[in-house]
Design a protein around this motif. Structure first.
Motif, PDB file in Angstrom:
ATOM      1  N   UNK A  29     -91.860 -50.465 -56.466  1.00  0.00           N
ATOM      2  CA  UNK A  29     -92.886 -50.125 -57.447  1.00  0.00           C
ATOM      3  C   UNK A  29     -94.163 -50.922 -57.206  1.00  0.00           C
ATOM      4  N   UNK A  30     -95.243 -50.453 -57.808  1.00  0.00           N
ATOM      5  CA  UNK A  30     -96.542 -51.113 -57.659  1.00  0.00           C
ATOM      6  C   UNK A  30     -96.532 -52.477 -58.328  1.00  0.00           C
ATOM      7  N   UNK A  31     -97.282 -53.407 -57.753  1.00  0.00           N
ATOM      8  CA  UNK A  31     -97.417 -54.742 -58.343  1.00  0.00           C
ATOM      9  C   UNK A  31     -98.853 -55.068 -58.735  1.00  0.00           C
ATOM     10  N   UNK A  32     -99.839 -54.311 -58.232  1.00  0.00           N
ATOM     11  CA  UNK A  32    -101.253 -54.531 -58.551  1.00  0.00           C
ATOM     12  C   UNK A  32    -101.653 -55.981 -58.291  1.00  0.00           C
ATOM     13  N   UNK A  35     -97.917 -61.116 -58.448  1.00  0.00           N
ATOM     14  CA  UNK A  35     -96.913 -61.544 -57.464  1.00  0.00           C
ATOM     15  C   UNK A  35     -95.613 -61.795 -58.226  1.00  0.00           C
ATOM     16  N   UNK A  36     -94.437 -61.491 -57.680  1.00  0.00           N
ATOM     17  CA  UNK A  36     -94.177 -61.048 -56.307  1.00  0.00           C
ATOM     18  C   UNK A  36     -94.700 -59.635 -56.042  1.00  0.00           C
ATOM     19  N   UNK A  37     -95.147 -59.442 -54.810  1.00  0.00           N
ATOM     20  CA  UNK A  37     -95.709 -58.165 -54.412  1.00  0.00           C
ATOM     21  C   UNK A  37     -94.599 -57.163 -54.094  1.00  0.00           C
ATOM     22  N   UNK A  38     -94.786 -55.946 -54.589  1.00  0.00           N
ATOM     23  CA  UNK A  38     -93.882 -54.805 -54.365  1.00  0.00           C
ATOM     24  C   UNK A  38     -92.438 -55.173 -54.702  1.00  0.00           C
ATOM     25  N   UNK A  39     -92.122 -55.318 -55.983  1.00  0.00           N
ATOM     26  CA  UNK A  39     -90.723 -55.544 -56.371  1.00  0.00           C
ATOM     27  C   UNK A  39     -89.853 -54.355 -55.968  1.00  0.00           C
ATOM     28  N   UNK A  40     -88.623 -54.651 -55.567  1.00  0.00           N
ATOM     29  CA  UNK A  40     -87.656 -53.624 -55.203  1.00  0.00           C
ATOM     30  C   UNK A  40     -86.425 -53.799 -56.083  1.00  0.00           C
ATOM     31  N   UNK A  41     -85.966 -52.710 -56.713  1.00  0.00           N
ATOM     32  CA  UNK A  41     -84.725 -52.700 -57.483  1.00  0.00           C
ATOM     33  C   UNK A  41     -83.697 -51.835 -56.749  1.00  0.00           C
ATOM     34  N   UNK A  42     -82.424 -52.078 -57.046  1.00  0.00           N
ATOM     35  CA  UNK A  42     -81.379 -51.298 -56.395  1.00  0.00           C
ATOM     36  C   UNK A  42     -80.312 -50.891 -57.405  1.00  0.00           C
ATOM     37  N   UNK A  43     -79.571 -49.819 -57.038  1.00  0.00           N
ATOM     38  CA  UNK A  43     -78.521 -49.282 -57.905  1.00  0.00           C
ATOM     39  C   UNK A  43     -77.497 -48.569 -57.041  1.00  0.00           C
ATOM     40  N   UNK A  44     -76.267 -48.513 -57.535  1.00  0.00           N
ATOM     41  CA  UNK A  44     -75.237 -47.697 -56.873  1.00  0.00           C
ATOM     42  C   UNK A  44     -75.033 -46.350 -57.563  1.00  0.00           C
ATOM     43  N   UNK A  45     -75.557 -46.217 -58.806  1.00  0.00           N
ATOM     44  CA  UNK A  45     -75.264 -45.001 -59.571  1.00  0.00           C
ATOM     45  C   UNK A  45     -76.499 -44.332 -60.161  1.00  0.00           C
ATOM     46  N   UNK A  49     -79.706 -50.679 -62.777  1.00  0.00           N
ATOM     47  CA  UNK A  49     -80.564 -51.200 -61.714  1.00  0.00           C
ATOM     48  C   UNK A  49     -80.691 -52.705 -61.827  1.00  0.00           C
ATOM     49  N   UNK A  50     -80.860 -53.355 -60.659  1.00  0.00           N
ATOM     50  CA  UNK A  50     -81.072 -54.795 -60.611  1.00  0.00           C
ATOM     51  C   UNK A  50     -82.169 -55.111 -59.608  1.00  0.00           C
ATOM     52  N   UNK A  51     -82.820 -56.236 -59.835  1.00  0.00           N
ATOM     53  CA  UNK A  51     -83.837 -56.702 -58.897  1.00  0.00           C
ATOM     54  C   UNK A  51     -83.167 -57.060 -57.579  1.00  0.00           C
ATOM     55  N   UNK A  52     -83.736 -56.579 -56.459  1.00  0.00           N
ATOM     56  CA  UNK A  52     -83.129 -56.790 -55.146  1.00  0.00           C
ATOM     57  C   UNK A  52     -84.022 -57.568 -54.195  1.00  0.00           C
ATOM     58  N   UNK A  53     -85.214 -57.943 -54.637  1.00  0.00           N
ATOM     59  CA  UNK A  53     -86.135 -58.668 -53.779  1.00  0.00           C
ATOM     60  C   UNK A  53     -87.519 -58.048 -53.854  1.00  0.00           C
ATOM     61  N   UNK A  54     -88.379 -58.488 -52.962  1.00  0.00           N
ATOM     62  CA  UNK A  54     -89.726 -57.936 -52.921  1.00  0.00           C
ATOM     63  C   UNK A  54     -90.258 -58.031 -51.494  1.00  0.00           C
ATOM     64  N   UNK A  55     -91.375 -57.363 -51.255  1.00  0.00           N
ATOM     65  CA  UNK A  55     -91.966 -57.375 -49.925  1.00  0.00           C
ATOM     66  C   UNK A  55     -92.815 -58.642 -49.814  1.00  0.00           C
ATOM     67  N   UNK A  56     -92.158 -59.701 -49.410  1.00  0.00           N
ATOM     68  CA  UNK A  56     -92.849 -60.983 -49.251  1.00  0.00           C
ATOM     69  C   UNK A  56     -93.848 -60.890 -48.093  1.00  0.00           C
ATOM     70  N   UNK A  57     -95.031 -61.400 -48.322  1.00  0.00           N
ATOM     71  CA  UNK A  57     -96.058 -61.360 -47.279  1.00  0.00           C
ATOM     72  C   UNK A  57     -96.838 -60.065 -47.238  1.00  0.00           C
ATOM     73  N   UNK A  58     -96.707 -59.221 -48.263  1.00  0.00           N
ATOM     74  CA  UNK A  58     -97.411 -57.938 -48.245  1.00  0.00           C
ATOM     75  C   UNK A  58     -98.921 -58.099 -48.229  1.00  0.00           C
ATOM     76  N   UNK A  59     -99.416 -59.188 -48.814  1.00  0.00           N
ATOM     77  CA  UNK A  59    -100.860 -59.435 -48.854  1.00  0.00           C
ATOM     78  C   UNK A  59    -101.226 -60.393 -47.730  1.00  0.00           C
TER      79      UNK A  59
END
Length: 526
Positions: A29-32, A35-45, A49-59
């Motif tokens: 998703x967007x972070x505008x 920071x953290x930039x570009x959070x990523x969530x994950x799910x099996x179903x 959903x849970x936080x799974x990390x982010x795109x570190x170094x995106x900026x």
């Protein structure tokens, strides 16, 4: 089957981009400006959903100092090529101008939590880019922006092939489609010999929607569907509004879903206001006899409850650790020079820097508010010695919309405000401050004993916020109810794209030496 309840990721999580890798689903998703930039969530179903990390170094350079409110990282698109995750996104440095001054970047990783490769700039026609992996080739989709006077700022969707190794353009750029309505956020899927182009239509407010176009040839021409796949713009009574910016995804059983953004507005006399920002939702999709995608429940309105063909797999949210998620910071990651969770175990120490209207160096940590009823509290210990020092609890939307209850210094009772006189007088006060587009106002002051830790709190109920503090074990209200709905996407005349947050901050305008310690921060939503 699993029943999901929309929004599936609640609070400020706009522009969701969804991908399936093995048994996991991932949403970026967007972070505008956050920071953290570009959070990523994950799910099996698709429901839990849970936080799974982010795109570190995106900026590049790790800093968005000076970027305006609602600038920064817009609309990332996450994809998987069978070996690596790819993400493409725009960093927008001008908001509300014809130019946008956007740079488009690509980064890759073998695991979603990184490490991510250093971002590489690619052709930057506009914002909301996406990548399309097809038959071993890589294609970049983008909005074309025409900044010229009299030009169309949303001048169509373009496609450029990129070399997979160098990311340099291969051949020319193709204009896929232009439309009289604003279209952006292009996403491509290939099904049954058709290239299907999902488009965000109508802007990201209450007129938002998803429209699909298709072509037998990748480079077009594309034919628009005669009706939207998804929108809530024709029914203001729907609980999910602003439905749009969608992406189609095929599941492992060959069924399909649509991820999209949505919002849950509060009804106010001045009109609906979405204090929680834009959130992530999912709809079930089927294909009609003519080969167009349709919502499985019929019509084009977003559903709150959706059956998806997965096995329920609840997840347990991980507790916050140090200064990591769910904490967020403005225009740069927390740095030990101003945010320290190690010196005093159980406490966070913030060193004051710029004031809350700064777009460069504001010492603030905040967490997303995810429901219309919420309560935040924290214990703060600080010794402000001048009116240029303050620290406390804040409800935040942006530099022009926030509420704060701060420990600070004030003149002795009855003494005229006249700058710092250094006569050894003055007192420590709790000061409640309101900031909106009309300026900053002191709502109320309360004397507090200097040097002692004090617990501060705020209760949010719909569009109303009430601050309080604790003295001798009792809550004491300070000021009256404040208009929390001003901390929303929809208040004021400027473009706003984020969501409300609750957090802590510290200010020292003179020498950045004043620090404050915070303990026991809690944000309870719902």
């Amino acid at each position: 089957m699993t029943v999901l309840h929309n929004p599936v990721i609640r609070g400020f999580t706009p522009d969701p981009s969804i991908v399936r890798v093995g048994d996991w689903y991932y949403v970026a998703t967007s972070s505008f400006e956050w920071f953290p930039t570009i959070p990523v969530h994950r799910s099996r179903d698709l429901a839990h959903w849970e936080y799974a990390g982010h795109v570190r170094g995106a900026v590049p350079g790790g800093c968005l100092a000076g970027v305006p409110d609602s600038g920064g990282v817009w609309a990332p698109s996450l994809s998987w090529d069978g070996e690596r995750f790819w993400v493409v996104y725009a960093i927008v440095r001008s908001v509300g101008t014809p130019y946008f001054d956007a740079d488009t970047y690509v980064s890759t990783a073998t695991e979603v939590d990184g490490p991510w490769s250093a971002p590489r700039r690619v052709a930057s026609h506009g914002f909301d880019p996406a990548l399309f992996h097809h038959e071993g080739r890589l294609w970049l989709l983008n909005l074309q922006n025409d900044h010229r006077p009299g030009g169309r700022r949303f001048a169509g969707i373009v496609l450029t092939e990129l070399d997979r190794k160098t990311l340099n353009p291969v051949g020319g750029t193709h204009l896929l489609l232009q439309h009289e309505r604003l279209v952006e956020g292009p996403k491509l899927v290939f099904r049954d010999h058709w290239y299907h182009l999902a488009l965000a239509e109508g802007g990201t407010g209450f007129e938002h929607g998803v429209r699909v176009a298709r072509s037998r040839a990748l480079t077009g021409p594309y034919e628009l569907d005669d009706r939207p796949l998804l929108t809530s713009r024709d029914d203001p009574s729907l609980p999910l509004q602003k439905a749009g910016h969608g992406e189609l995804l095929q599941l492992s059983d060959d069924s399909w879903v649509l991820s999209h953004l949505t919002a849950r507005p509060l009804g106010r006399a001045a009109g609906p206001r979405c204090t929680l920002g834009r959130e992530t939702a999912i709809q079930r999709v089927v294909w009609d006899a003519q080969g167009w995608p349709r919502l499985a429940h019929g019509g084009h309105h977003p559903a709150v409850e959706v059956d998806v063909p997965t096995r329920p797999h609840p997840l347990v949210a991980a507790p916050a650790e140090g200064l990591g998620w769910p904490w967020s910071s403005l225009r740069g990651a927390p740095d030990p020079s101003w945010a320290d969770a190690d010196t005093r175990p159980g406490w966070i120490r913030l060193r004051g820097r710029h004031g809350p209207e700064s777009r460069w160096a504001h010492s603030l940590l905040a967490q997303r508010i995810t429901e219309h009823r919420a309560q935040a509290q924290v214990t703060v210990e600080a010794r402000p010695e001048t009116f240029t020092q303050a620290a406390g609890l804040v409800l935040w939307y942006n530099t022009e919309a926030h509420l704060s209850l701060d420990l600070t210094w004030a003149e002795a009772e009855g003494e005229e405000q006249s700058g710092q006189q250094w006569r050894g007088g003055g007192r420590t006060v709790l000061r409640l401050v309101e900031r909106d587009e009309a300026g900053t106002r002191v709502v109320a002051d309360a004397d507090i004993e200097a040097g002692n830790a004090v617990t501060l709190g705020v209760t949010v109920n719909g569009g109303e916020a009430r601050f309080w503090y604790v003295r001798n074990g009792q809550r004491i209200a300070i000021g009256g109810p404040l208009d929390f709905s001003k901390l929303s996407d929809d208040h004021g005349s400027k473009l706003r794209f984020t969501g409300s947050m609750a957090g802590i901050h510290a200010v020292d305008l003179v020498d950045a030496a004043f620090s404050a310690d915070f303990a026991g921060f809690r944000l309870i939503c719902g």
